[in-house]
Design a protein around this motif. Sequence first.
Motif, PDB file in Angstrom:
ATOM      1  N   LEU A   1       4.487  19.171   2.242  1.00  0.00           N
ATOM      2  CA  LEU A   1       5.580  18.308   2.676  1.00  0.00           C
ATOM      3  C   LEU A   1       5.371  17.830   4.105  1.00  0.00           C
ATOM      4  O   LEU A   1       5.783  16.733   4.473  1.00  0.00           O
ATOM      5  CB  LEU A   1       6.920  19.037   2.535  1.00  0.00           C
ATOM      6  CG  LEU A   1       7.289  19.471   1.112  1.00  0.00           C
ATOM      7  CD1 LEU A   1       8.745  19.898   1.053  1.00  0.00           C
ATOM      8  CD2 LEU A   1       7.027  18.371   0.092  1.00  0.00           C
ATOM      9  N   ALA A   2       4.702  18.668   4.916  1.00  0.00           N
ATOM     10  CA  ALA A   2       4.415  18.256   6.299  1.00  0.00           C
ATOM     11  C   ALA A   2       3.564  16.985   6.299  1.00  0.00           C
ATOM     12  O   ALA A   2       3.759  16.081   7.119  1.00  0.00           O
ATOM     13  CB  ALA A   2       3.703  19.376   7.049  1.00  0.00           C
ATOM     14  N   ARG A   3       2.636  16.905   5.353  1.00  0.00           N
ATOM     15  CA  ARG A   3       1.765  15.736   5.250  1.00  0.00           C
ATOM     16  C   ARG A   3       2.519  14.478   4.838  1.00  0.00           C
ATOM     17  O   ARG A   3       2.101  13.359   5.113  1.00  0.00           O
ATOM     18  CB  ARG A   3       0.664  16.006   4.210  1.00  0.00           C
ATOM     19  CG  ARG A   3      -0.524  16.741   4.744  1.00  0.00           C
ATOM     20  CD  ARG A   3      -1.273  15.855   5.756  1.00  0.00           C
ATOM     21  NE  ARG A   3      -2.364  16.561   6.377  1.00  0.00           N
ATOM     22  CZ  ARG A   3      -3.550  16.720   5.791  1.00  0.00           C
ATOM     23  NH1 ARG A   3      -3.780  16.219   4.609  1.00  0.00           N
ATOM     24  NH2 ARG A   3      -4.499  17.378   6.421  1.00  0.00           N
ATOM     25  N   LEU A   4       3.636  14.709   4.152  1.00  0.00           N
ATOM     26  CA  LEU A   4       4.398  13.575   3.636  1.00  0.00           C
ATOM     27  C   LEU A   4       5.346  12.998   4.701  1.00  0.00           C
ATOM     28  O   LEU A   4       5.790  11.860   4.584  1.00  0.00           O
ATOM     29  CB  LEU A   4       5.200  14.057   2.419  1.00  0.00           C
ATOM     30  CG  LEU A   4       5.415  13.058   1.288  1.00  0.00           C
ATOM     31  CD1 LEU A   4       4.125  12.395   0.880  1.00  0.00           C
ATOM     32  CD2 LEU A   4       6.038  13.777   0.090  1.00  0.00           C
ATOM     33  N   ARG A   5       5.636  13.796   5.703  1.00  0.00           N
ATOM     34  CA  ARG A   5       6.634  13.377   6.684  1.00  0.00           C
ATOM     35  C   ARG A   5       6.285  12.039   7.382  1.00  0.00           C
ATOM     36  O   ARG A   5       7.179  11.223   7.595  1.00  0.00           O
ATOM     37  CB  ARG A   5       6.890  14.490   7.702  1.00  0.00           C
ATOM     38  CG  ARG A   5       8.325  14.476   8.202  1.00  0.00           C
ATOM     39  CD  ARG A   5       8.832  15.861   8.571  1.00  0.00           C
ATOM     40  NE  ARG A   5       8.949  16.758   7.444  1.00  0.00           N
ATOM     41  CZ  ARG A   5       8.547  18.033   7.455  1.00  0.00           C
ATOM     42  NH1 ARG A   5       7.996  18.548   8.518  1.00  0.00           N
ATOM     43  NH2 ARG A   5       8.716  18.777   6.390  1.00  0.00           N
TER      44      ARG A   5
ATOM     45  N   VAL B   1      11.801   5.156  10.812  1.00  0.00           N
ATOM     46  CA  VAL B   1      10.967   3.957  10.868  1.00  0.00           C
ATOM     47  C   VAL B   1      11.411   3.053  12.015  1.00  0.00           C
ATOM     48  O   VAL B   1      12.558   3.110  12.462  1.00  0.00           O
ATOM     49  CB  VAL B   1      11.074   3.200   9.512  1.00  0.00           C
ATOM     50  CG1 VAL B   1      12.503   2.750   9.265  1.00  0.00           C
ATOM     51  CG2 VAL B   1      10.096   2.041   9.446  1.00  0.00           C
ATOM     52  N   ASP B   2      10.496   2.240  12.525  1.00  0.00           N
ATOM     53  CA  ASP B   2      10.903   1.262  13.528  1.00  0.00           C
ATOM     54  C   ASP B   2      11.856   0.257  12.866  1.00  0.00           C
ATOM     55  O   ASP B   2      11.523  -0.327  11.839  1.00  0.00           O
ATOM     56  CB  ASP B   2       9.679   0.522  14.085  1.00  0.00           C
ATOM     57  CG  ASP B   2      10.093  -0.457  15.160  1.00  0.00           C
ATOM     58  OD1 ASP B   2      10.410   0.001  16.270  1.00  0.00           O
ATOM     59  OD2 ASP B   2      10.161  -1.679  14.876  1.00  0.00           O
TER      60      ASP B   2
ATOM     61  N   ARG C   1       8.769   2.898  -0.586  1.00  0.00           N
ATOM     62  CA  ARG C   1       7.796   3.976  -0.437  1.00  0.00           C
ATOM     63  C   ARG C   1       8.432   5.173   0.290  1.00  0.00           C
ATOM     64  O   ARG C   1       8.236   6.326  -0.089  1.00  0.00           O
ATOM     65  CB  ARG C   1       6.604   3.419   0.361  1.00  0.00           C
ATOM     66  CG  ARG C   1       5.410   4.301   0.380  1.00  0.00           C
ATOM     67  CD  ARG C   1       4.115   3.496   0.561  1.00  0.00           C
ATOM     68  NE  ARG C   1       3.007   4.430   0.600  1.00  0.00           N
ATOM     69  CZ  ARG C   1       2.468   4.882   1.736  1.00  0.00           C
ATOM     70  NH1 ARG C   1       2.880   4.428   2.899  1.00  0.00           N
ATOM     71  NH2 ARG C   1       1.508   5.774   1.687  1.00  0.00           N
ATOM     72  N   ARG C   2       9.197   4.852   1.316  1.00  0.00           N
ATOM     73  CA  ARG C   2       9.889   5.924   2.054  1.00  0.00           C
ATOM     74  C   ARG C   2      10.857   6.665   1.135  1.00  0.00           C
ATOM     75  O   ARG C   2      10.922   7.892   1.125  1.00  0.00           O
ATOM     76  CB  ARG C   2      10.691   5.341   3.232  1.00  0.00           C
ATOM     77  CG  ARG C   2       9.879   4.776   4.350  1.00  0.00           C
ATOM     78  CD  ARG C   2      10.709   4.677   5.631  1.00  0.00           C
ATOM     79  NE  ARG C   2      11.984   3.974   5.480  1.00  0.00           N
ATOM     80  CZ  ARG C   2      12.153   2.663   5.625  1.00  0.00           C
ATOM     81  NH1 ARG C   2      11.112   1.897   5.939  1.00  0.00           N
ATOM     82  NH2 ARG C   2      13.335   2.111   5.491  1.00  0.00           N
TER      83      ARG C   2
ATOM     84  N   TRP D   1      10.830  10.561   0.244  1.00  0.00           N
ATOM     85  CA  TRP D   1      11.976  11.389   0.636  1.00  0.00           C
ATOM     86  C   TRP D   1      12.544  12.137  -0.568  1.00  0.00           C
ATOM     87  O   TRP D   1      12.836  13.336  -0.501  1.00  0.00           O
ATOM     88  CB  TRP D   1      13.057  10.517   1.291  1.00  0.00           C
ATOM     89  CG  TRP D   1      14.151  11.361   1.884  1.00  0.00           C
ATOM     90  CD1 TRP D   1      14.194  11.889   3.135  1.00  0.00           C
ATOM     91  CD2 TRP D   1      15.335  11.825   1.204  1.00  0.00           C
ATOM     92  NE1 TRP D   1      15.327  12.637   3.300  1.00  0.00           N
ATOM     93  CE2 TRP D   1      16.051  12.615   2.136  1.00  0.00           C
ATOM     94  CE3 TRP D   1      15.858  11.650  -0.070  1.00  0.00           C
ATOM     95  CZ2 TRP D   1      17.265  13.225   1.819  1.00  0.00           C
ATOM     96  CZ3 TRP D   1      17.066  12.265  -0.394  1.00  0.00           C
ATOM     97  CH2 TRP D   1      17.765  13.049   0.547  1.00  0.00           C
ATOM     98  N   ARG D   2      12.694  11.425  -1.681  1.00  0.00           N
ATOM     99  CA  ARG D   2      13.233  12.053  -2.893  1.00  0.00           C
ATOM    100  C   ARG D   2      12.323  13.181  -3.392  1.00  0.00           C
ATOM    101  O   ARG D   2      12.802  14.233  -3.821  1.00  0.00           O
ATOM    102  CB  ARG D   2      13.415  11.018  -3.998  1.00  0.00           C
ATOM    103  CG  ARG D   2      14.654  10.144  -3.818  1.00  0.00           C
ATOM    104  CD  ARG D   2      14.726   9.089  -4.910  1.00  0.00           C
ATOM    105  NE  ARG D   2      15.871   8.219  -4.752  1.00  0.00           N
ATOM    106  CZ  ARG D   2      17.087   8.460  -5.278  1.00  0.00           C
ATOM    107  NH1 ARG D   2      17.283   9.554  -5.984  1.00  0.00           N
ATOM    108  NH2 ARG D   2      18.080   7.623  -5.075  1.00  0.00           N
TER     109      ARG D   2
END
Length: 565
Positions: A159-163, A271-272, A173-174, A178-179
């Motif tokens: 999950l750290a890689r997905l952050r 996200v920006d 995609r986000r 997240w889900r």
Amino acid sequence: MYNLKSLPDKATDMLGWSWSQFEPYYAELEGRTLAAATVGSFLDDWTRFHDRLSEVGARLKIATDLNTADKEAEQRFNRFLEEIYPKSEEAEQKLKTKLLGSGLQPEGFELPLRQMQADAALFREANLPLAVEVEKLCTEYSKIIGSQTVEWEGKEVTLARLRPVMLATDRARREKAWRLMAGRHLKDRAALNELWQKLLKLRLAMAANAGYSDYRAFRWQELYRFDYTPENCKQFQQAIEQAVVPAATRLHARRAKQMGLSALKPWDLDVDPFGRAPLAPFKNVDEFKAGVLSILERVDPRVGDYFKTMMMEGTLDLENRKNKAPGGYCTSCDALKLPFIFMNAVGLHGDVMTLIHESGHASHNFEARGLPWFQQRHAGLEFAEVASMGMELLATPYLAKKAGGFYSREDAARALSDNLRKDVLFWPYMAVVDGFQQWVYESPQAAMEPADCDRQWASLWNRFMTGVDWSGFEDVVATGWHQKLHIFQVPFYYVEYGLAQLGAAQVWANALADQASAVANYRKALALGGTRSLPELYSAAGAKFAFDAATLGSVVKLIEEKLAG
Ligand SMILES: [Zn+2]
């Protein structure tokens, strides 16, 4: 034979020492007779010895972090942890007992003595096996969290890689990432609930063994919280509700508008908001060091000198490489009297802020290194983080290239609002974490029921974390406490950051009015190490050790003004 004078000058000559080589020095110190006339030289020699031993430990750890594939380094560090560290802790405890037993009160040693007294008063033989149990369960917690993986784009990832996907400009995609993360968290719900009940039971038993009916009162002493009470923390929560929550809600509303959304979802927070690519402050580590040096020199020439010293002495290891351990920290080589900064820079704005933050800790180390005895050098986290968070804020005027830093004017403004927004949003979250733990240890019977914990967390979440639409994710909200490692591993340890951030913001406000005098006071406070109470340290730094809505409100107002401008 084992005159302390025979100690090697350099810790590097002691890296391979076995316990039998360290032990006689402890024995020599323990065998001394303590009197008013000799306690000074006792503390001098204890410090000379302790500095070397602690530097040996620091160097062995750094070596494993610099190259996790170095098996020899790993073995050496493990040997230190297993054979030397526990014995040295035991020997240190004997020296503390000896000093306490002497009834002597060396000047400038009042606070370290108070901490030693607290340790001695809490110590119970019966708690040692319980502490080992707690330690094992904490490791179990890390294992559960660390082994959470999902399948993402055809690969199994942590999950750290997905952050980092939360920074992607593609909203769908986000959301998908997240889900996946939230769903994965929920799968360990039962395991974490069970772990929680075991930990809570052990902690209550440890407090009871030490004669406390209330774990919080026990933990308060253990954390050396002599300068504030649970009531103060509750006052701070109310101040956050009053002064920060409305500002955080405004920030979320502004972000939603910038993103063209009617409501922010949990995957819209990092996200920006304008869909710009991430800031790219530097291309290589030399540019990185030069830029941060130039910023720190403008904060204060002396602070710049400290950083230059670290560059010249080679106590900065900044760039991400294969086989380097994750994370970032500032540690110290105590005999050499030099801090060491370890991190994993990849060229992001976050790297710039991490290095400036750690440089704040390093400056604290430089300023306090003149204190004669090692027990005097470290302030509590409530102030240590004022040094680091304060440095982050003091650096903000110099982020633009023209002012000494990395960015165009526009990017510098973007970096500044990123920083300030994170500061505002941190306080409400901190209030949830602290509020939850206050509730747990005030009503431990209820907290033994995971469903009650869920309800309590959700109610705090809804009170403090307004402005984001969590509907449809009620389970994710309610189990949020499962994701906060502090609640499982280091109870109560969190409010420190919120308090320090308020101190840091006050130092920054002073600097906006008169930088030279604000930084001079900040440095003066750093130089006091841990020899003064928190209110005194804050006051020396030109700030108030505060929990009230007025103090908090004034810095939030300043932050909102800067965010608007
Ligand atoms: Zn820090």
